[in-house]
Design an enzyme around this catalytic site. Sequence first.
Site, PDB file in Angstrom:
ATOM      1  N   TRP A 187     -14.869  14.454  23.416  1.00 42.02           N
ATOM      2  CA  TRP A 187     -15.544  12.916  22.804  1.00 42.02           C
ATOM      3  C   TRP A 187     -15.457  11.866  23.433  1.00 42.02           C
ATOM      4  O   TRP A 187     -14.665  11.610  24.290  1.00 42.02           O
ATOM      5  CB  TRP A 187     -14.337  12.965  21.529  1.00 42.02           C
ATOM      6  CG  TRP A 187     -14.878  11.802  20.760  1.00 42.02           C
ATOM      7  CD1 TRP A 187     -15.553  11.537  19.866  1.00 42.02           C
ATOM      8  CD2 TRP A 187     -13.969  10.530  21.185  1.00 42.02           C
ATOM      9  NE1 TRP A 187     -15.649  10.242  19.449  1.00 42.02           N
ATOM     10  CE2 TRP A 187     -14.778   9.770  20.095  1.00 42.02           C
ATOM     11  CE3 TRP A 187     -13.153   9.891  21.794  1.00 42.02           C
ATOM     12  CZ2 TRP A 187     -14.418   8.018  20.005  1.00 42.02           C
ATOM     13  CZ3 TRP A 187     -12.765   8.616  21.853  1.00 42.02           C
ATOM     14  CH2 TRP A 187     -13.310   7.559  20.860  1.00 42.02           C
ATOM     15  N   GLU A 228     -17.710  16.956  20.279  1.00 38.60           N
ATOM     16  CA  GLU A 228     -17.152  16.254  19.083  1.00 38.60           C
ATOM     17  C   GLU A 228     -18.148  14.783  18.856  1.00 38.60           C
ATOM     18  O   GLU A 228     -18.252  13.977  19.628  1.00 38.60           O
ATOM     19  CB  GLU A 228     -15.799  15.571  19.247  1.00 38.60           C
ATOM     20  CG  GLU A 228     -15.396  15.216  17.787  1.00 38.60           C
ATOM     21  CD  GLU A 228     -13.643  14.821  18.096  1.00 38.60           C
ATOM     22  OE1 GLU A 228     -13.381  14.175  17.184  1.00 38.60           O
ATOM     23  OE2 GLU A 228     -13.204  15.109  19.178  1.00 38.60           O
ATOM     24  N   LYS A 230     -19.650  11.820  16.080  1.00 42.60           N
ATOM     25  CA  LYS A 230     -18.966  10.609  15.312  1.00 42.60           C
ATOM     26  C   LYS A 230     -20.070   9.867  14.680  1.00 42.60           C
ATOM     27  O   LYS A 230     -21.045   9.639  15.176  1.00 42.60           O
ATOM     28  CB  LYS A 230     -18.001   9.782  16.232  1.00 42.60           C
ATOM     29  CG  LYS A 230     -16.899   8.839  15.246  1.00 42.60           C
ATOM     30  CD  LYS A 230     -15.989   8.328  16.217  1.00 42.60           C
ATOM     31  CE  LYS A 230     -14.936   7.685  15.372  1.00 42.60           C
ATOM     32  NZ  LYS A 230     -13.671   7.137  16.237  1.00 42.60           N
ATOM     33  N   ASP A 261     -14.847  16.604  13.185  1.00 40.30           N
ATOM     34  CA  ASP A 261     -13.669  15.975  12.712  1.00 40.30           C
ATOM     35  C   ASP A 261     -13.761  15.485  11.416  1.00 40.30           C
ATOM     36  O   ASP A 261     -14.706  14.873  10.946  1.00 40.30           O
ATOM     37  CB  ASP A 261     -13.338  14.870  13.700  1.00 40.30           C
ATOM     38  CG  ASP A 261     -12.090  14.102  13.516  1.00 40.30           C
ATOM     39  OD1 ASP A 261     -11.901  13.723  12.417  1.00 40.30           O
ATOM     40  OD2 ASP A 261     -11.347  13.929  14.425  1.00 40.30           O
ATOM     41  N   HIS A 264     -14.906  11.851  10.744  1.00 42.43           N
ATOM     42  CA  HIS A 264     -16.078  11.215  11.390  1.00 42.43           C
ATOM     43  C   HIS A 264     -17.025  11.455  10.626  1.00 42.43           C
ATOM     44  O   HIS A 264     -18.277  11.061  11.347  1.00 42.43           O
ATOM     45  CB  HIS A 264     -16.183  12.026  12.796  1.00 42.43           C
ATOM     46  CG  HIS A 264     -15.108  11.559  13.863  1.00 42.43           C
ATOM     47  ND1 HIS A 264     -15.165  12.183  15.025  1.00 42.43           N
ATOM     48  CD2 HIS A 264     -13.990  11.070  13.784  1.00 42.43           C
ATOM     49  CE1 HIS A 264     -14.010  11.615  15.867  1.00 42.43           C
ATOM     50  NE2 HIS A 264     -13.417  10.960  15.064  1.00 42.43           N
ATOM     51  N   HIS A 288     -11.103  19.297  14.003  1.00 39.12           N
ATOM     52  CA  HIS A 288      -9.982  18.506  13.888  1.00 39.12           C
ATOM     53  C   HIS A 288      -9.748  17.996  12.463  1.00 39.12           C
ATOM     54  O   HIS A 288     -10.381  17.445  11.867  1.00 39.12           O
ATOM     55  CB  HIS A 288     -10.410  17.202  14.693  1.00 39.12           C
ATOM     56  CG  HIS A 288     -10.329  17.498  16.111  1.00 39.12           C
ATOM     57  ND1 HIS A 288     -10.553  16.279  17.061  1.00 39.12           N
ATOM     58  CD2 HIS A 288      -9.896  18.436  16.912  1.00 39.12           C
ATOM     59  CE1 HIS A 288     -10.245  16.835  18.407  1.00 39.12           C
ATOM     60  NE2 HIS A 288      -9.952  18.032  18.249  1.00 39.12           N
ATOM     61  N   ASP A 296     -12.347   6.819   9.152  1.00 40.83           N
ATOM     62  CA  ASP A 296     -11.634   7.426  10.146  1.00 40.83           C
ATOM     63  C   ASP A 296     -10.181   7.025  10.508  1.00 40.83           C
ATOM     64  O   ASP A 296      -9.933   6.550  11.645  1.00 40.83           O
ATOM     65  CB  ASP A 296     -12.479   7.617  11.477  1.00 40.83           C
ATOM     66  CG  ASP A 296     -11.817   8.583  12.499  1.00 40.83           C
ATOM     67  OD1 ASP A 296     -11.241   9.370  12.237  1.00 40.83           O
ATOM     68  OD2 ASP A 296     -12.070   8.105  13.710  1.00 40.83           O
ATOM     69  N   ASP A 298      -7.309   8.478  10.498  1.00 37.10           N
ATOM     70  CA  ASP A 298      -6.371   9.801  10.875  1.00 37.10           C
ATOM     71  C   ASP A 298      -5.054   9.517  10.197  1.00 37.10           C
ATOM     72  O   ASP A 298      -4.013   9.596  11.080  1.00 37.10           O
ATOM     73  CB  ASP A 298      -6.203   9.404  12.265  1.00 37.10           C
ATOM     74  CG  ASP A 298      -7.552   9.906  13.269  1.00 37.10           C
ATOM     75  OD1 ASP A 298      -7.937  11.061  12.967  1.00 37.10           O
ATOM     76  OD2 ASP A 298      -8.152   8.880  13.862  1.00 37.10           O
ATOM     77  N   ASP A 328      -5.571  16.301  13.929  1.00 37.16           N
ATOM     78  CA  ASP A 328      -5.969  15.166  14.645  1.00 37.16           C
ATOM     79  C   ASP A 328      -5.483  14.004  13.509  1.00 37.16           C
ATOM     80  O   ASP A 328      -6.153  13.778  12.946  1.00 37.16           O
ATOM     81  CB  ASP A 328      -7.255  15.029  15.044  1.00 37.16           C
ATOM     82  CG  ASP A 328      -7.623  14.105  15.894  1.00 37.16           C
ATOM     83  OD1 ASP A 328      -6.535  13.193  16.319  1.00 37.16           O
ATOM     84  OD2 ASP A 328      -8.610  13.589  16.178  1.00 37.16           O
TER      85      ASP A 328
END
Length: 421
Positions: A187, A228, A230, A261, A264, A288, A296, A298, A328
């Site tokens: 990424w 990955e 985004k 992810d 994302h 992820h 995003d 997390d 993640d």
Amino acid sequence: MISSENVENSYQEAKERYAAVGVDTDKVLKELKKVKLSVHCWQGDDIHGFLFPNQELTGGIGVSGNYPGIARTPDELTSDLSEALSLIPGNHKVQLHAIYAVTDKKKDLNDLGPEDFSYWVDWAKKEKVGLDMNGTFFSHSMVKDNFTLASPDKNVRDFWIQHGKISREISNYFGKELGQQSINNFWIPDGFKDNPIDKATPRLRLMDSLDQIIEKKYDEKNTIEAFEGKLFGTGIESYTVGSHLFYNNYAISRNKLWTIDAGHWHPTEDVSDKFSAFLPFGKGLMLHVSRPVRWDSDHVVIFDESLVRIARSLVRDNKLSKTNIGLDFFDATINRVAAWVIGARATQKAILQAMLEPIDQLKKAELNFDFTTRLAETEELKSYPFGAVWDEFCLQNNVPVGTDWLQNIHQYEKDVQFKRN
């Protein structure tokens, strides 16, 4: 403390309920144990790593909170990981970033080698876990104007190309030493804050850089790359070089994995719907699993509707064998070890609930346009006693049932983590 007798009694009742709709819970528990999660090491130290522990986080990455007990050394981080793994049922993997190299001399990202990760391999063998790899393309002085592999500056590109090649070598080392495939995820944070004139050339540079990185062949038994994308990031709100469509096409055309992810994407998009659209064409997926609040951010993964949809899509379409499930997230407002346990167990619960459906029956009803049965059964299943089956899974795997694991966390805080401050 929940007694094993109560767990067994509740499980037998649940077993009968599920058997009545054609689900063999004993078989499901065996299948669930085969599912490996890849637990991310960076939750334990707020993404500081050991190469440049005082480096400011860049690339749109930030960690909030200052809960006591952060891991500061390799021994502290592996101790915390071992504690978390002891509370998560099953056998799993751990994801590393390049900044977690353990060296006896000062090194930069472009001159690391497998020897700088022997500490982790020795620990992984002791814990009987696999290791996955991530190149670290952020929080470094060679990230110039938010660009790395797509930079117009050849010196910048060459630095990161070398780092990418090294990460593949390290990932191959993990696979050879531990006897299981290591996923090497890429990424990068490249992009523009405001509207660019030229959207094509940066992507051509990125494609060329990636092609140089993957030029050397490695046995896929040991390692394979994943890419990955985004939607956007802080500082690259208007244009992301490594977009989802770019990496989707790159992964298919190079016979590599595509990383999805959960944080994302646009908040209105259903991430789980991507799996069945990609996998008929692609080699496989790396996930992820995260929890985007607004976007995003997390947050620690919880057993919410988004996670349930992800699990259902993988199980109902029989795609677990082509999907690598990684965690993640990073939250420093709560105990960091507890965050691992909460997120991992939530992910396993979602997969278990999806497995506890009479999928073949439901697909048959759908094929016959019997949407009444499909809706009625899926609604009733929501209140079936899957929690009792989960408790049995924990019991069989010798980890605490229910919230009993919190006692381990509180004791670990007292004996280990709080003494660090």
